[in-house]
Each structure stands twice: as structure tokens, then as C-alpha cells.
Scaffold this motif. Structure first.
Motif, PDB file in Angstrom:
ATOM      1  N   LEU A   3       0.827  -1.204   0.000  1.00 50.53           N
ATOM      2  CA  LEU A   3       0.000   0.000   0.000  1.00 50.53           C
ATOM      3  C   LEU A   3       0.867   1.263   0.000  1.00 50.53           C
ATOM      4  CD1 LEU A   3      -3.007   0.346  -0.087  1.00 50.53           C
ATOM      5  CD2 LEU A   3      -3.073   0.404   2.394  1.00 50.53           C
ATOM      6  N   GLY A   4       1.951   1.227   0.770  1.00 49.52           N
ATOM      7  CA  GLY A   4       2.852   2.376   0.834  1.00 49.52           C
ATOM      8  C   GLY A   4       3.404   2.736  -0.537  1.00 49.52           C
ATOM      9  N   LYS A   5       3.816   1.704  -1.296  1.00 46.90           N
ATOM     10  CA  LYS A   5       4.365   1.949  -2.632  1.00 46.90           C
ATOM     11  C   LYS A   5       3.297   2.516  -3.559  1.00 46.90           C
ATOM     12  CE  LYS A   5       8.495  -0.591  -2.430  1.00 46.90           C
ATOM     13  NZ  LYS A   5       8.290  -1.703  -1.461  1.00 46.90           N
ATOM     14  N   ALA A   6       2.075   1.981  -3.442  1.00 42.46           N
ATOM     15  CA  ALA A   6       0.976   2.479  -4.271  1.00 42.46           C
ATOM     16  C   ALA A   6       0.697   3.950  -3.957  1.00 42.46           C
ATOM     17  CB  ALA A   6      -0.284   1.639  -4.043  1.00 42.46           C
ATOM     18  N   VAL A   7       0.801   4.310  -2.692  1.00 42.69           N
ATOM     19  CA  VAL A   7       0.619   5.722  -2.302  1.00 42.69           C
ATOM     20  C   VAL A   7       1.678   6.575  -2.992  1.00 42.69           C
ATOM     21  CG1 VAL A   7       0.780   7.376  -0.391  1.00 42.69           C
ATOM     22  CG2 VAL A   7      -0.508   5.247  -0.090  1.00 42.69           C
ATOM     23  N   LEU A  21      -6.260   3.426   7.606  1.00 43.69           N
ATOM     24  CA  LEU A  21      -5.476   2.545   8.479  1.00 43.69           C
ATOM     25  C   LEU A  21      -4.720   3.359   9.532  1.00 43.69           C
ATOM     26  CD1 LEU A  21      -4.112   0.004   5.833  1.00 43.69           C
ATOM     27  CD2 LEU A  21      -5.966  -0.335   7.489  1.00 43.69           C
ATOM     28  N   VAL A  22      -4.173   4.499   9.099  1.00 47.20           N
ATOM     29  CA  VAL A  22      -3.448   5.368  10.024  1.00 47.20           C
ATOM     30  C   VAL A  22      -4.405   5.934  11.077  1.00 47.20           C
ATOM     31  CG1 VAL A  22      -2.481   7.700  10.097  1.00 47.20           C
ATOM     32  CG2 VAL A  22      -1.458   5.982   8.611  1.00 47.20           C
ATOM     33  N   GLU A  23      -5.584   6.340  10.613  1.00 48.50           N
ATOM     34  CA  GLU A  23      -6.580   6.885  11.539  1.00 48.50           C
ATOM     35  C   GLU A  23      -7.017   5.856  12.571  1.00 48.50           C
ATOM     36  OE1 GLU A  23      -9.980   9.761  10.791  1.00 48.50           O
ATOM     37  OE2 GLU A  23      -9.700   8.741   8.884  1.00 48.50           O
ATOM     38  N   ASN A  24      -7.161   4.618  12.116  1.00 47.05           N
ATOM     39  CA  ASN A  24      -7.624   3.560  13.007  1.00 47.05           C
ATOM     40  C   ASN A  24      -6.491   2.949  13.829  1.00 47.05           C
ATOM     41  OD1 ASN A  24     -10.128   3.964  11.958  1.00 47.05           O
ATOM     42  ND2 ASN A  24     -10.145   2.137  10.667  1.00 47.05           N
ATOM     43  N   GLN A  25      -5.288   3.463  13.626  1.00 52.77           N
ATOM     44  CA  GLN A  25      -4.112   2.898  14.285  1.00 52.77           C
ATOM     45  C   GLN A  25      -4.043   1.398  14.069  1.00 52.77           C
ATOM     46  OE1 GLN A  25      -3.800   4.460  18.303  1.00 52.77           O
ATOM     47  NE2 GLN A  25      -4.824   6.288  17.592  1.00 52.77           N
ATOM     48  N   HIS A  26      -4.352   1.021  12.852  1.00 52.43           N
ATOM     49  CA  HIS A  26      -4.286  -0.378  12.460  1.00 52.43           C
ATOM     50  C   HIS A  26      -2.821  -0.824  12.437  1.00 52.43           C
ATOM     51  CE1 HIS A  26      -4.686  -3.889   9.846  1.00 52.43           C
ATOM     52  NE2 HIS A  26      -5.958  -3.905  10.179  1.00 52.43           N
ATOM     53  N   GLU A  31       3.836  -0.303   8.770  1.00 49.53           N
ATOM     54  CA  GLU A  31       4.639  -0.639   7.608  1.00 49.53           C
ATOM     55  C   GLU A  31       4.500   0.431   6.525  1.00 49.53           C
ATOM     56  OE1 GLU A  31       3.983  -4.670   6.202  1.00 49.53           O
ATOM     57  OE2 GLU A  31       4.740  -4.000   4.249  1.00 49.53           O
ATOM     58  N   ILE A  32       3.276   0.932   6.371  1.00 48.06           N
ATOM     59  CA  ILE A  32       3.036   1.968   5.357  1.00 48.06           C
ATOM     60  C   ILE A  32       3.880   3.200   5.674  1.00 48.06           C
ATOM     61  CG2 ILE A  32       1.317   3.532   4.369  1.00 48.06           C
ATOM     62  CD1 ILE A  32      -0.779   1.361   5.099  1.00 48.06           C
ATOM     63  N   VAL A  33       3.830   3.612   6.933  1.00 45.51           N
ATOM     64  CA  VAL A  33       4.561   4.809   7.325  1.00 45.51           C
ATOM     65  C   VAL A  33       6.058   4.606   7.118  1.00 45.51           C
ATOM     66  CG1 VAL A  33       5.138   6.292   9.280  1.00 45.51           C
ATOM     67  CG2 VAL A  33       2.775   5.610   8.908  1.00 45.51           C
ATOM     68  N   ARG A  34       6.534   3.388   7.389  1.00 43.45           N
ATOM     69  CA  ARG A  34       7.960   3.109   7.195  1.00 43.45           C
ATOM     70  C   ARG A  34       8.320   3.223   5.715  1.00 43.45           C
ATOM     71  NH1 ARG A  34       8.293  -1.614  10.273  1.00 43.45           N
ATOM     72  NH2 ARG A  34       8.061  -2.750   8.328  1.00 43.45           N
ATOM     73  N   ASP A  35       7.445   2.713   4.860  1.00 45.51           N
ATOM     74  CA  ASP A  35       7.705   2.744   3.417  1.00 45.51           C
ATOM     75  C   ASP A  35       7.765   4.160   2.854  1.00 45.51           C
ATOM     76  OD1 ASP A  35       7.908   0.077   3.193  1.00 45.51           O
ATOM     77  OD2 ASP A  35       5.920  -0.277   2.323  1.00 45.51           O
ATOM     78  N   GLN A 127       1.994  13.204   6.366  1.00 42.83           N
ATOM     79  CA  GLN A 127       3.063  12.472   5.672  1.00 42.83           C
ATOM     80  C   GLN A 127       2.528  11.691   4.480  1.00 42.83           C
ATOM     81  OE1 GLN A 127       4.862  10.097   8.757  1.00 42.83           O
ATOM     82  NE2 GLN A 127       6.500  11.602   9.038  1.00 42.83           N
ATOM     83  N   LEU A 128       1.355  11.089   4.640  1.00 46.28           N
ATOM     84  CA  LEU A 128       0.785  10.315   3.540  1.00 46.28           C
ATOM     85  C   LEU A 128       0.477  11.200   2.345  1.00 46.28           C
ATOM     86  CD1 LEU A 128      -1.576   7.859   5.448  1.00 46.28           C
ATOM     87  CD2 LEU A 128       0.292   7.216   3.933  1.00 46.28           C
ATOM     88  N   LEU A 129      -0.110  12.369   2.610  1.00 42.17           N
ATOM     89  CA  LEU A 129      -0.432  13.283   1.508  1.00 42.17           C
ATOM     90  C   LEU A 129       0.844  13.759   0.827  1.00 42.17           C
ATOM     91  CD1 LEU A 129      -3.346  15.375   3.067  1.00 42.17           C
ATOM     92  CD2 LEU A 129      -3.497  13.860   1.098  1.00 42.17           C
ATOM     93  N   GLU A 130       1.879  14.002   1.620  1.00 49.18           N
ATOM     94  CA  GLU A 130       3.172  14.406   1.050  1.00 49.18           C
ATOM     95  C   GLU A 130       3.731  13.315   0.156  1.00 49.18           C
ATOM     96  OE1 GLU A 130       6.092  16.987   3.375  1.00 49.18           O
ATOM     97  OE2 GLU A 130       5.176  15.715   4.893  1.00 49.18           O
ATOM     98  N   ALA A 131       3.693  12.085   0.681  1.00 50.21           N
ATOM     99  CA  ALA A 131       4.245  10.953  -0.075  1.00 50.21           C
ATOM    100  C   ALA A 131       3.486  10.762  -1.378  1.00 50.21           C
ATOM    101  CB  ALA A 131       4.173   9.687   0.766  1.00 50.21           C
TER     102      ALA A 131
END
Lengths: 309, 138
Positions: A3-7, A21-26, A31-35, A127-131
Motif C-alpha cells: 500500500l505504501g508503494k501504491a501511495v 489505516l493510520v486513523e484507526n491505528q491499524h 509498515e506503510i509509514v515506514r515505506d 506524511q501520507l499526503l506528502e508521499a
């Protein structure tokens, strides 16, 4: 593909999913944030704060339209309160948004019990929007009390929006917002009293400490788009000014320390509470605190240390 | 971490009004009821195009889209929303419709994939119950 790469490749659906997922603290959010983490830090994050009804949402929409017309991409995070009783939320910031298609990615976020006008997930959502390649990120706060102070920590530039005719002006200006605004916006400038509001603001700002950046007071009528271009310019000027400021490095360190500290606190708290629940200590302690047989600070010590006191 | 992950997973619902009619009382009542049931409700306001509604559904990553239509244009608006949802790959988003929909039209909409059609006088509890049953797994 993860998912991180797709973002990172700009997949809007993946971005939407990752935000959830970030909102739900899933657990998968880690892993997404790390990517994506290495691909963040280049967007201009603009915080927009101010009392309810001053026109924050409309201003955000017009700014988004302005940047979009200039060929830039925009992400919007609009935070609204959650009900403390049910956890539900009515997120209505889209009502003020004009249909701008996929050039603007907007996400409505419920504060989910977090005080301070922003949600716990806000830094990661940025960070997600930036990525995902958004050039500008507009962060609109709940717009009540404290929020102004929190937004400053996440935004490169903080816009404080006021409007004429919302009661005692001096009262509105004293709650800490004078210190945190990089740009002040007197919206609804077509209304009576707008000039006086702007004048009073300038006067109060001139009494403050002298800094390298002197916050401008700009007048807008967001409804018609009047004055939006000037705000966009001021945002870029502020950014340039910050880059020249020798203190900016120190401030980044302070910010990083604050984020790290907050993340540590959250993780420790989650782990400790989970442990207390698993061992059956949690519910009785809550009860004892509720009946004032135990002080919450002492109860917390028991939970943190794992020992009964 | 698992603790809070389990504790906070509210259902997200988009309530939208496609088309030209200006009566949003029903939509607001439903939005309010869903919020009071603990859901996060994104209300888009009046006069939305199907394109705007679907783009909003995508960005907001909702479990359910609720469309309120009183204009009589449901036979064109609803199929268009469903078509666009599929085009975006949003196949797991459930679509509910509320409004004044004749039974034979409602039947057609259900065939297209609408999971529920709520007419005037529907109890909000029923809508809440049904929306809950549409929540996504993850």
C-alpha cells in the motif's frame, strides 16, 4: 504491491485506504509509514485556524483552487469534533468545497476524542499526503480554543482567520493566537467593522516581540475570492523567510523532539493500558477512581509500574 | 496498539444529495441519526453531481454511500453513481437510497446493486441497523 508503494505512485484509492489505516491505528499502518517516510518533508503545510463561523472552510477551498490553477497539487485535511458520548461525528467541511475533481484530495477527519483541535493521526496523515505528491497541504482545525496552539507544531505556516462582528475583538485576540499566527486573515472583509478589526489586530501585533518575520494582516472575502492571491503570496514569502532564518534548525529539532515524545507517550500508554486490562486490574481501578477512593495519579502509577499500591 | 485498534473503528458513511432538488431535511435527519449511532458521517450538501459524490466517496474511504433523492431523477442518478463507483474500483462500497421511489423503480435499483431503498416514514433506527450491517471488515 504494498500500500505504501501504491501511495508513492499516486494511487488515490491506496492513499484513501492508507489514511483510514493510520486513523484507526491499524497494525498495518506501521509498515506503510515506514515505506513512505523517506519521501516526506517537501510539501508546504499550511495550518488554518480560527473560531467557528469565520469562514475557514471557504477560505481553504479558494486557496486550494488558487494553487490548483497555478498547476500545483493540493491535499486538504479538515478536522471536525467527535461526539464525546457516542464517538460519532458529522463532518461537513465538504459542503463549502466546490467540485475540483481529483486535483484536490480532501479528507474529513474526526478528532476522535483528541483535545487540541487535531486528531492523533494528523502528523501521519500529513506524511501520507506528502508521499502521494501533494505540493500544498491545507490543514483546517476544529476551530475552538486550544486548537490554534497544536496546529503550529504541524504546519510550516499558520493562518489565523478572524471575521468582524464576532463579539469583543480584544477578547478573541488574547487567547494565545497572536503568538502563533504567521499570517492573519480578516475574512468577510465586505462586512461592516472589518477595517476596524484589521486595525485593532495590527495594533495588538505591533505590541508583541519583534521577530524576523512580521505577520501581515490581510483582508479577504473568501466567498468571492477577493484577496486570496495575496494570501498565497504571503505563504510563499513566509516559507522563504523561514529558510533564511538561522533559528529554523533549532525549531525543527524542538518539533522533532515533541513528536518523538508524543509518540513514545502514546505507545507506552497503549501498552500499559492493554496490560492492565489483560490482568483484570483496569476495570477495578477505574471504579476506585470514579468513587474517589483512589487518586488518578496513584492509579496511573500502579498501571505503569504493574505493582499494586 | 491492538487495544486501540479494536476500540476505534467507526463506520464511515457519505450522505449525499445528487441532482437538483433542494430538500435536504431528510438527508440531515439521517446524517444526524447515524452520527448519534457512533458513525462518522460525511455530509456533502446539496446539488452534487454523481462524479463529485463518487470522488468524495473514494477520498473519504467510506463503507456506505447514502443518496437522498426527492426529485424523481433516481432512475438516471443512481445507475450513474453505481457505474462510476465500479469504474473507480469501489466495488465494496454499499449504496443505499432514500426518498420518494416507486416500488417498481426500487426493484430496478436493487437489481443494479443498491442494498436498500428507504421510503418516507422509515424509522431512523432501521436505517442505523441496516447501515451497521454494511460495515467493512478491516
Amino acid at each position: 504491491m504494498s500500500l505504501g508503494k501504491a501511495v508513492l505512485e499516486g494511487d488515490r484509492r491506496a492513499l484513501a485506504r492508507a489514511l483510514t489505516l493510520v486513523e484507526n491505528q491499524h497494525p498495518d499502518a506501521e509498515e506503510i509509514v515506514r515505506d513512505i517516510h523517506g519521501h516526506t518533508g517537501h510539501a508546504i503545510v499550511v495550518g488554518i485556524t480560527g473560531a467557528p463561523g469565520v469562514g475557514k472552510s471557504t477560505l481553504v477551498d479558494r486557496l486550494a483552487g488558487h494553487f490548483l490553477a497555478a498547476g500545483r497539487t493540493v491535499g486538504i485535511l479538515a478536522v471536525d469534533p467527535s461526539s464525546p458520548f457516542t464517538g460519532g461525528a458529522l463532518l461537513g467541511d465538504r459542503i463549502r468545497m466546490e467540485g475540483r475533481g481529483s486535483g484536490v484530495f480532501m479528507r474529513s477527519i474526526a478528532a476522535r476524542g483528541q483535545l487540541g483541535g487535531l486528531a492523533r493521526s494528523t502528523p501521519r496523515a500529513i506524511q501520507l499526503l506528502e508521499a502521494a505528491g501533494r505540493d500544498f497541504i491545507l490543514l483546517e482545525t476544529v476551530g475552538a480554543g486550544q486548537s490554534e496552539v497544536d496546529v503550529m507544531g504541524y504546519a510550516d505556516t499558520t493562518l489565523v482567520v478572524v471575521a468582524p462582528g464576532l463579539g469583543d475583538d480584544v477578547q478573541a485576540f488574547k487567547a494565545g493566537i497572536l503568538e502563533i499566527g504567521d499570517i492573519f486573515v480578516v475574512n468577510k472583509a465586505d462586512r461592516p467593522g472589518a477595517d476596524q478589526t484589521a486595525r485593532e489586530l495590527r495594533q495588538m501585533l505591533s505590541l508583541g516581540p519583534r521577530r524576523a518575520w512580521r505577520p501581515p494582516v490581510l483582508s479577504t472575502t473568501a466567498q468571492t475570492g477577493e484577496g486570496i492571491g495575496e494570501i498565497a503570496e504571503a505563504i510563499l514569502e513566509h516559507k522563504a523567510s523561514m529558510e533564511r532564518d538561522p533559528e529554523v534548525g533549532v525549531r525543527h529539532l524542538h518539533e522533532a523532539e515533541r513528536f518523538l515524545r508524543q509518540a513514545v507517550a502514546e505507545q507506552l500508554a497503549d501498552a500499559a493500558v492493554a496490560r492492565a486490562k489483560a490482568s483484570g486490574r483496569w476495570a477495578p481501578l477505574v471504579e476506585e477512581v470514579a468513587h474517589r477512593r483512589k487518586d488518578p495519579i496513584w492509579a496511573a502509577r500502579e498501571i505503569v509500574s504493574g505493582e499494586e499500591r | 496498539m491492538t487495544e486501540s485498534a479494536n476500540a476505534t473503528r467507526p463506520i464511515r458513511v457519505l450522505v449525499g444529495k445528487p441532482g437538483l432538488d433542494g430538500h435536504d431535511r431528510g438527508a440531515k435527519v439521517v446524517a444526524r441519526a447515524l452520527r448519534d449511532a457512533g458513525m462518522e458521517v460525511i455530509y456533502t450538501g446539496l446539488h452534487q453531481t454523481p462524479e463529485e459524490i463518487v470522488e468524495a466517496a473514494l477520498q473519504e474511504d467510506v463503507d456506505v454511500v447514502g443518496l437522498s433523492i426527492l426529485s424523481g431523477a433516481h432512475n438516471t442518478l443512481v445507475p450513474r453513481v453505481i457505474e462510476l463507483l465500479h469504474a473507480q474500483g469501489l466495488d465494496d462500497v454499499h449504496v443505499m437510497v432514500g426518498g420518494i421511489i416507486p416500488e417498481e423503480d426500487a426493484e430496478e435499483l436493487r437489481k443494479l446493486g443498491v442494498v436498500a431503498v428507504f421510503g418516507p416514514g422509515t424509522e431512523t433506527e432501521e436505517i442505523v441497523r441496516f447501515t451497521r450491517s454494511c460495515a467493512r471488515e478491516a
